[in-house]
Design a protein around this motif. Structure first.
Motif, PDB file in Angstrom:
ATOM      1  N   MET A   1     -44.092  66.528  60.943  1.00 19.43           N
ATOM      2  CA  MET A   1     -42.851  67.204  61.328  1.00 19.43           C
ATOM      3  C   MET A   1     -42.060  67.502  60.060  1.00 19.43           C
ATOM      4  O   MET A   1     -41.847  66.628  59.236  1.00 19.43           O
ATOM      5  CB  MET A   1     -42.055  66.275  62.253  1.00 19.43           C
ATOM      6  N   ASP A   2     -41.640  68.742  59.902  1.00 27.93           N
ATOM      7  CA  ASP A   2     -40.911  69.089  58.695  1.00 27.93           C
ATOM      8  C   ASP A   2     -39.461  68.622  58.782  1.00 27.93           C
ATOM      9  O   ASP A   2     -38.972  68.217  59.838  1.00 27.93           O
ATOM     10  CB  ASP A   2     -41.011  70.581  58.386  1.00 27.93           C
ATOM     11  N   SER A   3     -38.776  68.701  57.665  1.00 26.31           N
ATOM     12  CA  SER A   3     -37.423  68.155  57.592  1.00 26.31           C
ATOM     13  C   SER A   3     -36.433  68.906  58.472  1.00 26.31           C
ATOM     14  O   SER A   3     -35.518  68.293  59.037  1.00 26.31           O
ATOM     15  CB  SER A   3     -36.941  68.119  56.149  1.00 26.31           C
ATOM     16  N   ASP A   4     -36.587  70.238  58.607  1.00 30.44           N
ATOM     17  CA  ASP A   4     -35.664  70.999  59.458  1.00 30.44           C
ATOM     18  C   ASP A   4     -35.770  70.557  60.913  1.00 30.44           C
ATOM     19  O   ASP A   4     -34.763  70.349  61.581  1.00 30.44           O
ATOM     20  CB  ASP A   4     -35.941  72.503  59.365  1.00 30.44           C
ATOM     21  N   LEU A   5     -36.990  70.411  61.385  1.00 32.46           N
ATOM     22  CA  LEU A   5     -37.201  69.997  62.770  1.00 32.46           C
ATOM     23  C   LEU A   5     -36.728  68.558  62.979  1.00 32.46           C
ATOM     24  O   LEU A   5     -36.065  68.260  63.976  1.00 32.46           O
ATOM     25  CB  LEU A   5     -38.677  70.137  63.151  1.00 32.46           C
ATOM     26  N   LYS A   6     -37.014  67.713  62.031  1.00 29.42           N
ATOM     27  CA  LYS A   6     -36.583  66.314  62.122  1.00 29.42           C
ATOM     28  C   LYS A   6     -35.055  66.218  62.142  1.00 29.42           C
ATOM     29  O   LYS A   6     -34.478  65.489  62.955  1.00 29.42           O
ATOM     30  CB  LYS A   6     -37.153  65.523  60.943  1.00 29.42           C
ATOM     31  N   SER A   7     -34.392  66.973  61.294  1.00 29.50           N
ATOM     32  CA  SER A   7     -32.922  66.972  61.247  1.00 29.50           C
ATOM     33  C   SER A   7     -32.328  67.513  62.542  1.00 29.50           C
ATOM     34  O   SER A   7     -31.344  66.969  63.055  1.00 29.50           O
ATOM     35  CB  SER A   7     -32.424  67.813  60.074  1.00 29.50           C
ATOM     36  N   ALA A   8     -32.928  68.579  63.062  1.00 30.70           N
ATOM     37  CA  ALA A   8     -32.434  69.180  64.306  1.00 30.70           C
ATOM     38  C   ALA A   8     -32.586  68.211  65.473  1.00 30.70           C
ATOM     39  O   ALA A   8     -31.687  68.080  66.311  1.00 30.70           O
ATOM     40  CB  ALA A   8     -33.163  70.491  64.593  1.00 30.70           C
ATOM     41  N   LYS A   9     -33.715  67.514  65.538  1.00 33.47           N
ATOM     42  CA  LYS A   9     -33.920  66.544  66.623  1.00 33.47           C
ATOM     43  C   LYS A   9     -32.941  65.379  66.509  1.00 33.47           C
ATOM     44  O   LYS A   9     -32.437  64.889  67.515  1.00 33.47           O
ATOM     45  CB  LYS A   9     -35.365  66.048  66.637  1.00 33.47           C
ATOM     46  N   SER A  10     -32.658  64.961  65.297  1.00 36.75           N
ATOM     47  CA  SER A  10     -31.679  63.891  65.088  1.00 36.75           C
ATOM     48  C   SER A  10     -30.283  64.346  65.538  1.00 36.75           C
ATOM     49  O   SER A  10     -29.565  63.601  66.218  1.00 36.75           O
ATOM     50  CB  SER A  10     -31.653  63.490  63.613  1.00 36.75           C
ATOM     51  N   ALA A  11     -29.904  65.563  65.182  1.00 37.69           N
ATOM     52  CA  ALA A  11     -28.603  66.106  65.586  1.00 37.69           C
ATOM     53  C   ALA A  11     -28.537  66.248  67.107  1.00 37.69           C
ATOM     54  O   ALA A  11     -27.503  65.962  67.717  1.00 37.69           O
ATOM     55  CB  ALA A  11     -28.358  67.451  64.912  1.00 37.69           C
ATOM     56  N   TYR A  12     -29.637  66.674  67.729  1.00 33.25           N
ATOM     57  CA  TYR A  12     -29.681  66.778  69.192  1.00 33.25           C
ATOM     58  C   TYR A  12     -29.464  65.402  69.830  1.00 33.25           C
ATOM     59  O   TYR A  12     -28.656  65.259  70.746  1.00 33.25           O
ATOM     60  CB  TYR A  12     -31.022  67.355  69.661  1.00 33.25           C
ATOM     61  N   ARG A  13     -30.192  64.395  69.342  1.00 37.46           N
ATOM     62  CA  ARG A  13     -30.054  63.043  69.906  1.00 37.46           C
ATOM     63  C   ARG A  13     -28.628  62.522  69.769  1.00 37.46           C
ATOM     64  O   ARG A  13     -28.084  61.913  70.687  1.00 37.46           O
ATOM     65  CB  ARG A  13     -31.039  62.080  69.233  1.00 37.46           C
ATOM     66  N   ASN A  14     -28.000  62.782  68.623  1.00 35.57           N
ATOM     67  CA  ASN A  14     -26.613  62.352  68.412  1.00 35.57           C
ATOM     68  C   ASN A  14     -25.662  63.048  69.380  1.00 35.57           C
ATOM     69  O   ASN A  14     -24.803  62.402  69.985  1.00 35.57           O
ATOM     70  CB  ASN A  14     -26.176  62.609  66.970  1.00 35.57           C
ATOM     71  N   ALA A  15     -25.810  64.352  69.530  1.00 32.93           N
ATOM     72  CA  ALA A  15     -24.945  65.110  70.450  1.00 32.93           C
ATOM     73  C   ALA A  15     -25.148  64.637  71.886  1.00 32.93           C
ATOM     74  O   ALA A  15     -24.181  64.491  72.640  1.00 32.93           O
ATOM     75  CB  ALA A  15     -25.230  66.606  70.332  1.00 32.93           C
ATOM     76  N   HIS A  16     -26.402  64.401  72.253  1.00 34.45           N
ATOM     77  CA  HIS A  16     -26.706  63.927  73.604  1.00 34.45           C
ATOM     78  C   HIS A  16     -26.072  62.548  73.842  1.00 34.45           C
ATOM     79  O   HIS A  16     -25.453  62.324  74.887  1.00 34.45           O
ATOM     80  CB  HIS A  16     -28.220  63.857  73.799  1.00 34.45           C
ATOM     81  N   ALA A  17     -26.206  61.666  72.871  1.00 38.09           N
ATOM     82  CA  ALA A  17     -25.643  60.317  72.996  1.00 38.09           C
ATOM     83  C   ALA A  17     -24.119  60.345  73.089  1.00 38.09           C
ATOM     84  O   ALA A  17     -23.522  59.536  73.807  1.00 38.09           O
ATOM     85  CB  ALA A  17     -26.080  59.447  71.813  1.00 38.09           C
ATOM     86  N   GLU A  18     -23.485  61.283  72.392  1.00 38.12           N
ATOM     87  CA  GLU A  18     -22.031  61.408  72.402  1.00 38.12           C
ATOM     88  C   GLU A  18     -21.519  62.149  73.634  1.00 38.12           C
ATOM     89  O   GLU A  18     -20.320  62.173  73.888  1.00 38.12           O
ATOM     90  CB  GLU A  18     -21.552  62.152  71.147  1.00 38.12           C
ATOM     91  N   GLY A  19     -22.425  62.805  74.350  1.00 33.86           N
ATOM     92  CA  GLY A  19     -22.012  63.599  75.501  1.00 33.86           C
ATOM     93  C   GLY A  19     -21.381  64.920  75.114  1.00 33.86           C
ATOM     94  O   GLY A  19     -20.655  65.526  75.894  1.00 33.86           O
ATOM     95  N   ILE A  31     -33.958  73.750  67.947  1.00 39.82           N
ATOM     96  CA  ILE A  31     -35.302  73.169  67.964  1.00 39.82           C
ATOM     97  C   ILE A  31     -36.282  74.147  68.604  1.00 39.82           C
ATOM     98  O   ILE A  31     -37.377  74.382  68.079  1.00 39.82           O
ATOM     99  CB  ILE A  31     -35.301  71.824  68.714  1.00 39.82           C
ATOM    100  N   GLY A  32     -35.883  74.724  69.735  1.00 40.46           N
ATOM    101  CA  GLY A  32     -36.732  75.704  70.388  1.00 40.46           C
ATOM    102  C   GLY A  32     -37.036  76.888  69.494  1.00 40.46           C
ATOM    103  O   GLY A  32     -38.170  77.381  69.449  1.00 40.46           O
ATOM    104  N   ASP A  33     -36.045  77.342  68.765  1.00 43.81           N
ATOM    105  CA  ASP A  33     -36.231  78.479  67.861  1.00 43.81           C
ATOM    106  C   ASP A  33     -37.191  78.139  66.723  1.00 43.81           C
ATOM    107  O   ASP A  33     -38.052  78.947  66.361  1.00 43.81           O
ATOM    108  CB  ASP A  33     -34.875  78.935  67.319  1.00 43.81           C
ATOM    109  N   ILE A  34     -37.057  76.948  66.162  1.00 40.78           N
ATOM    110  CA  ILE A  34     -37.968  76.516  65.097  1.00 40.78           C
ATOM    111  C   ILE A  34     -39.407  76.520  65.620  1.00 40.78           C
ATOM    112  O   ILE A  34     -40.322  77.045  64.973  1.00 40.78           O
ATOM    113  CB  ILE A  34     -37.585  75.111  64.571  1.00 40.78           C
ATOM    114  N   LEU A  35     -39.598  75.950  66.796  1.00 47.71           N
ATOM    115  CA  LEU A  35     -40.940  75.880  67.380  1.00 47.71           C
ATOM    116  C   LEU A  35     -41.465  77.267  67.747  1.00 47.71           C
ATOM    117  O   LEU A  35     -42.642  77.568  67.531  1.00 47.71           O
ATOM    118  CB  LEU A  35     -40.928  74.954  68.593  1.00 47.71           C
ATOM    119  N   LYS A  36     -40.594  78.121  68.283  1.00 46.12           N
ATOM    120  CA  LYS A  36     -40.986  79.492  68.634  1.00 46.12           C
ATOM    121  C   LYS A  36     -41.463  80.238  67.395  1.00 46.12           C
ATOM    122  O   LYS A  36     -42.487  80.922  67.430  1.00 46.12           O
ATOM    123  CB  LYS A  36     -39.821  80.221  69.285  1.00 46.12           C
TER     124      LYS A  36
END
Length: 89
Positions: A1-19, A31-36
């Motif tokens: 997993m590259d750093s951009d995808l890893k960073s985006a997933k981390s930011a997603y998890r943080n936002a999800h945890a914070e609501g 994340i979807g755009d990176i994968l697309k």
């Protein structure tokens, strides 16, 4: 997993945890755009669907436009034409 995808997933998890639904949807879209862009359409579809679900449930309707366009594009690339047409209105 590259750093951009890893960073985006981390930011997603943080936002999800914070609501923070706006950021949760935004990072799912990133994340979807990176994968697309990598041609990983099935994986991208999962993340764009998360964006759509969060946006539809928690955000104003105007936030759905870009998400619907992304879903339509991915369905088109997967040759799932009926679903593509549903989202490319």
């Amino acid at each position: 997993m590259d750093s951009d995808l890893k960073s985006a997933k981390s930011a997603y998890r943080n936002a999800h945890a914070e609501g923070n639904h706006r950021e949760e949807a935004r990072w799912a879209n990133v994340i979807g755009d990176i994968l697309k862009n990598r041609g990983e359409y099935v994986k991208a579809l999962k993340w764009i669907q998360i964006d759509y679900d969060v946006s539809r449930k928690h955000l104003p309707e105007k936030h759905l436009l870009t998400t619907c366009q992304s879903l339509g594009e991915i369905y088109l690339r997967l040759e799932r034409f009926n679903e593509a047409l549903t989202f490319q209105v």
